[in-house]
Design an enzyme around this catalytic site. Structure first.
Site, PDB file in Angstrom:
ATOM      1  N   ARG A 230      -1.421  -6.470   4.084  1.00 51.48           N
ATOM      2  CA  ARG A 230      -2.868  -6.411   3.870  1.00 51.48           C
ATOM      3  C   ARG A 230      -3.536  -7.240   4.958  1.00 51.48           C
ATOM      4  O   ARG A 230      -3.062  -8.328   5.301  1.00 51.48           O
ATOM      5  CB  ARG A 230      -3.257  -6.967   2.483  1.00 51.48           C
ATOM      6  CG  ARG A 230      -2.934  -6.040   1.318  1.00 51.48           C
ATOM      7  CD  ARG A 230      -3.798  -4.773   1.310  1.00 51.48           C
ATOM      8  NE  ARG A 230      -3.450  -3.867   0.230  1.00 51.48           N
ATOM      9  CZ  ARG A 230      -2.548  -2.881   0.284  1.00 51.48           C
ATOM     10  NH1 ARG A 230      -1.871  -2.658   1.393  1.00 51.48           N
ATOM     11  NH2 ARG A 230      -2.328  -2.105  -0.759  1.00 51.48           N
ATOM     12  N   ASP A 254      -1.068  -2.833  11.066  1.00 51.81           N
ATOM     13  CA  ASP A 254      -1.311  -1.542  10.415  1.00 51.81           C
ATOM     14  C   ASP A 254      -2.451  -1.689   9.408  1.00 51.81           C
ATOM     15  O   ASP A 254      -2.881  -0.721   8.806  1.00 51.81           O
ATOM     16  CB  ASP A 254      -0.028  -1.081   9.707  1.00 51.81           C
ATOM     17  CG  ASP A 254      -0.157   0.322   9.131  1.00 51.81           C
ATOM     18  OD1 ASP A 254      -0.714   1.199   9.833  1.00 51.81           O
ATOM     19  OD2 ASP A 254       0.275   0.553   7.988  1.00 51.81           O
ATOM     20  N   GLU A 259     -10.978  -3.183   7.063  1.00 53.14           N
ATOM     21  CA  GLU A 259     -10.618  -1.787   7.345  1.00 53.14           C
ATOM     22  C   GLU A 259     -11.421  -0.765   6.532  1.00 53.14           C
ATOM     23  O   GLU A 259     -11.546   0.387   6.918  1.00 53.14           O
ATOM     24  CB  GLU A 259      -9.117  -1.555   7.140  1.00 53.14           C
ATOM     25  CG  GLU A 259      -8.636  -1.615   5.699  1.00 53.14           C
ATOM     26  CD  GLU A 259      -7.121  -1.435   5.585  1.00 53.14           C
ATOM     27  OE1 GLU A 259      -6.369  -2.139   6.282  1.00 53.14           O
ATOM     28  OE2 GLU A 259      -6.697  -0.593   4.774  1.00 53.14           O
ATOM     29  N   HIS A 291      -3.397   1.923   8.803  1.00 55.00           N
ATOM     30  CA  HIS A 291      -2.794   1.822   7.470  1.00 55.00           C
ATOM     31  C   HIS A 291      -1.958   3.066   7.144  1.00 55.00           C
ATOM     32  O   HIS A 291      -2.199   3.749   6.147  1.00 55.00           O
ATOM     33  CB  HIS A 291      -3.875   1.599   6.412  1.00 55.00           C
ATOM     34  CG  HIS A 291      -3.360   0.877   5.203  1.00 55.00           C
ATOM     35  ND1 HIS A 291      -4.121   0.009   4.472  1.00 55.00           N
ATOM     36  CD2 HIS A 291      -2.144   0.892   4.601  1.00 55.00           C
ATOM     37  CE1 HIS A 291      -3.405  -0.469   3.465  1.00 55.00           C
ATOM     38  NE2 HIS A 291      -2.201   0.061   3.521  1.00 55.00           N
TER      39      HIS A 291
HETATM   40  P1  NAD Z   1       6.969  -6.314  -3.853  1.00 57.02           P
HETATM   41  O1  NAD Z   1       6.136  -6.659  -5.035  1.00 57.02           O
HETATM   42  O2  NAD Z   1       8.263  -5.604  -4.040  1.00 57.02           O
HETATM   43  O3  NAD Z   1       7.265  -7.653  -3.024  1.00 57.02           O
HETATM   44  C1  NAD Z   1       6.286  -8.599  -2.711  1.00 57.02           C
HETATM   45  C2  NAD Z   1       6.988  -9.920  -2.452  1.00 57.02           C
HETATM   46  O4  NAD Z   1       5.990 -10.856  -2.031  1.00 57.02           O
HETATM   47  C3  NAD Z   1       7.668 -10.506  -3.704  1.00 57.02           C
HETATM   48  O5  NAD Z   1       8.991 -10.878  -3.414  1.00 57.02           O
HETATM   49  C4  NAD Z   1       6.816 -11.727  -4.021  1.00 57.02           C
HETATM   50  O6  NAD Z   1       7.565 -12.796  -4.592  1.00 57.02           O
HETATM   51  C5  NAD Z   1       6.313 -12.088  -2.637  1.00 57.02           C
HETATM   52  N1  NAD Z   1       5.201 -13.008  -2.656  1.00 57.02           N
HETATM   53  C6  NAD Z   1       4.279 -13.215  -3.634  1.00 57.02           C
HETATM   54  N2  NAD Z   1       3.445 -14.217  -3.283  1.00 57.02           N
HETATM   55  C7  NAD Z   1       3.842 -14.634  -2.062  1.00 57.02           C
HETATM   56  C8  NAD Z   1       3.389 -15.647  -1.185  1.00 57.02           C
HETATM   57  N3  NAD Z   1       2.377 -16.462  -1.507  1.00 57.02           N
HETATM   58  N4  NAD Z   1       4.036 -15.822  -0.009  1.00 57.02           N
HETATM   59  C9  NAD Z   1       5.085 -15.023   0.325  1.00 57.02           C
HETATM   60  N5  NAD Z   1       5.577 -14.058  -0.480  1.00 57.02           N
HETATM   61  C10 NAD Z   1       4.949 -13.866  -1.653  1.00 57.02           C
HETATM   62  O7  NAD Z   1       5.996  -5.501  -2.882  1.00 57.02           O
HETATM   63  P2  NAD Z   1       6.428  -4.472  -1.734  1.00 57.02           P
HETATM   64  O8  NAD Z   1       6.599  -3.116  -2.335  1.00 57.02           O
HETATM   65  O9  NAD Z   1       7.518  -5.057  -0.944  1.00 57.02           O
HETATM   66  O10 NAD Z   1       5.078  -4.421  -0.883  1.00 57.02           O
HETATM   67  C11 NAD Z   1       4.627  -5.534  -0.130  1.00 57.02           C
HETATM   68  C12 NAD Z   1       3.214  -5.269   0.349  1.00 57.02           C
HETATM   69  O11 NAD Z   1       3.217  -4.202   1.288  1.00 57.02           O
HETATM   70  C13 NAD Z   1       2.259  -4.762  -0.748  1.00 57.02           C
HETATM   71  O12 NAD Z   1       1.683  -5.838  -1.473  1.00 57.02           O
HETATM   72  C14 NAD Z   1       1.217  -4.010   0.035  1.00 57.02           C
HETATM   73  O13 NAD Z   1       0.164  -4.909   0.352  1.00 57.02           O
HETATM   74  C15 NAD Z   1       1.925  -3.633   1.312  1.00 57.02           C
HETATM   75  N6  NAD Z   1       2.079  -2.167   1.477  1.00 57.02           N
HETATM   76  C16 NAD Z   1       1.625  -1.613   2.632  1.00 57.02           C
HETATM   77  C17 NAD Z   1       1.772  -0.251   2.852  1.00 57.02           C
HETATM   78  C18 NAD Z   1       1.297   0.391   4.128  1.00 57.02           C
HETATM   79  O14 NAD Z   1       1.135   1.625   4.163  1.00 57.02           O
HETATM   80  N7  NAD Z   1       1.079  -0.345   5.196  1.00 57.02           N
HETATM   81  C19 NAD Z   1       2.374   0.538   1.865  1.00 57.02           C
HETATM   82  C20 NAD Z   1       2.847  -0.068   0.705  1.00 57.02           C
HETATM   83  C21 NAD Z   1       2.687  -1.429   0.511  1.00 57.02           C
END
Ligand code: NAD
Length: 326
Positions: A230, A254, A259, A291
């Site tokens: 994000r 990305d 955005e 994105h």
């Molecule tokens: P997930 O919930 O499986 O994993 C998120 C991880 O972040 C967890 O292990 C959690 O403990 C950790 N976390 C929480 N607070 C934190 C902090 N303060 N510092 C560091 N780590 C912390 O989520 P995911 O499926 O791996 O997705 C991660 C992120 O990717 C999503 O939140 C979303 O914002 C982003 N995303 C982007 C796209 C894209 O198209 N670019 C697509 C899907 C998801």
């Protein structure tokens, strides 16, 4: 079930239209995002279906409830754009927590390779028969240290890819995963040691601007920053300042804090009023994409299936872990 899908692009329709017929749902496809002007189109619907750029403010949520809408079906994982407290007692909220973590991790790796080896510039040069390679030098990733922030689904997939490059991987996550064979360090230590930093955590109050001037000052000169999570995880103004000082070897984003309204749209004929984004575009070692980390055939199919399964849970009153409770 009648569902209003907002912010519809042809690629959304391609997956949702045939599938909604299979489920026997009446889905209406609305090109515009949900807004004060378009919310009315959800009248008579059981649910609205929103994407990452479909902000649901308290005002819009109240209006949806007045119209008799019962749920928001997010066709994405993140939900920081929905006012969950406003939904309480009015609308249920469902999401697609995981569709293809590998798709996003592969895209993060692609961004890293591209910005490091300046493929974005090489592509333009060779199309113009400019075969000069000056200014296109990158670093060899093999043997370097990668810092992964957030070791959830996408972070883990990224760790596997980075290890495939022969990189040492360290990680930061306030909720470490014991099952994962990775060395956890503090965010400060990660910034100090990493040659590549890749962000894979959600946007929350705690993670907002987690990488700002204070953290950047701990980073190695020449570090690569990749953000597919994000935009607001990084302070864009501070990143621009550090780019000006030559701190970053490359920055690939990305996602971008501002955005909304820009990404996913063709704004090539418009005057862009966002000076930070315009400034970012001027750096030769910055790569910005709109994105699209999730955007694979497999992920789109999985998103459509889970969204309609969430609709089914709503219809049948079935419990699902995909429901977000405030
Ligand atoms: P997930 O919930 O499986 O994993 C998120 C991880 O972040 C967890 O292990 C959690 O403990 C950790 N976390 C929480 N607070 C934190 C902090 N303060 N510092 C560091 N780590 C912390 O989520 P995911 O499926 O791996 O997705 C991660 C992120 O990717 C999503 O939140 C979303 O914002 C982003 N995303 C982007 C796209 C894209 O198209 N670019 C697509 C899907 C998801």
């Amino acid at each position: 079930m009648r569902i209003a899908l907002y912010g519809c692009k042809p690629y959304d329709r391609m997956f949702f239209e045939p599938l909604s017929k299979e489920y026997g749902y009446d889905m209406i496809f609305i090109e515009d995002r949900m807004s004060h002007e378009t919310v009315q189109l959800a009248a008579g619907c059981d649910a609205v279906c929103l994407f990452v750029n479909g902000t649901a403010t308290r005002e819009l949520i109240d209006r949806l409830a007045e119209l008799g809408v019962k749920a928001i079906l997010l066709r994405c994982a993140g939900y920081n754009h929905v006012d969950l407290s406003a939904c309480q007692g009015k609308l249920r909220v469902f999401r697609v927590p995981s569709y293809s973590p590998e798709a996003v991790a592969e895209f993060a790796a692609a961004l890293l390779l591209c910005v490091n080896r300046r493929l974005h510039r090489a592509y333009n040069r060779t199309r113009d028969f400019n075969m000069n390679i000056s200014g296109l030098m990158g670093i060899t990733l093999h043997g370097k240290c990668a810092g992964v922030v957030g070791t959830g689904r996408i972070g883990q997939a990224m760790i596997n890819i980075l290890r495939g490059f022969g990189m040492e991987v360290i990680a930061y996550d306030p909720y470490p995963n014991d099952q994962l064979d990775v060395s956890y360090v503090s965010l400060k230590e990660l910034c100090e040691r990493a040659d590549v930093i890749s962000l894979h955590c959600p946007l929350t109050k705690e993670t907002h601007h987690m990488l700002d001037a204070r953290m950047i000052k701990h980073m190695k000169k020449g570090v690569y920053l990749i953000n597919t999570s994000r935009g607001a995880l990084v302070n864009t103004v501070d990143v621009i300042e550090a780019l000006k000082e030559g701190i970053f070897g490359g920055v690939a984003l990305d996602v971008y804090e501002e955005e909304e309204g820009l990404f996913y749209e063709d704004r090539s004929g418009d005057i862009i009023r966002d000076d930070n984004l315009a400034r970012l575009m001027t750096f030769p070692n910055v790569l910005i994409t709109s994105h699209q980390g999730f955007f694979t055939l497999e992920a789109m199919r999985a998103i459509a299936i889970t969204t309609l399964e969430n609709a089914k849970s709503l219809e049948l009153g079935r419990e699902t872990a995909n429901e977000i409770k405030a």
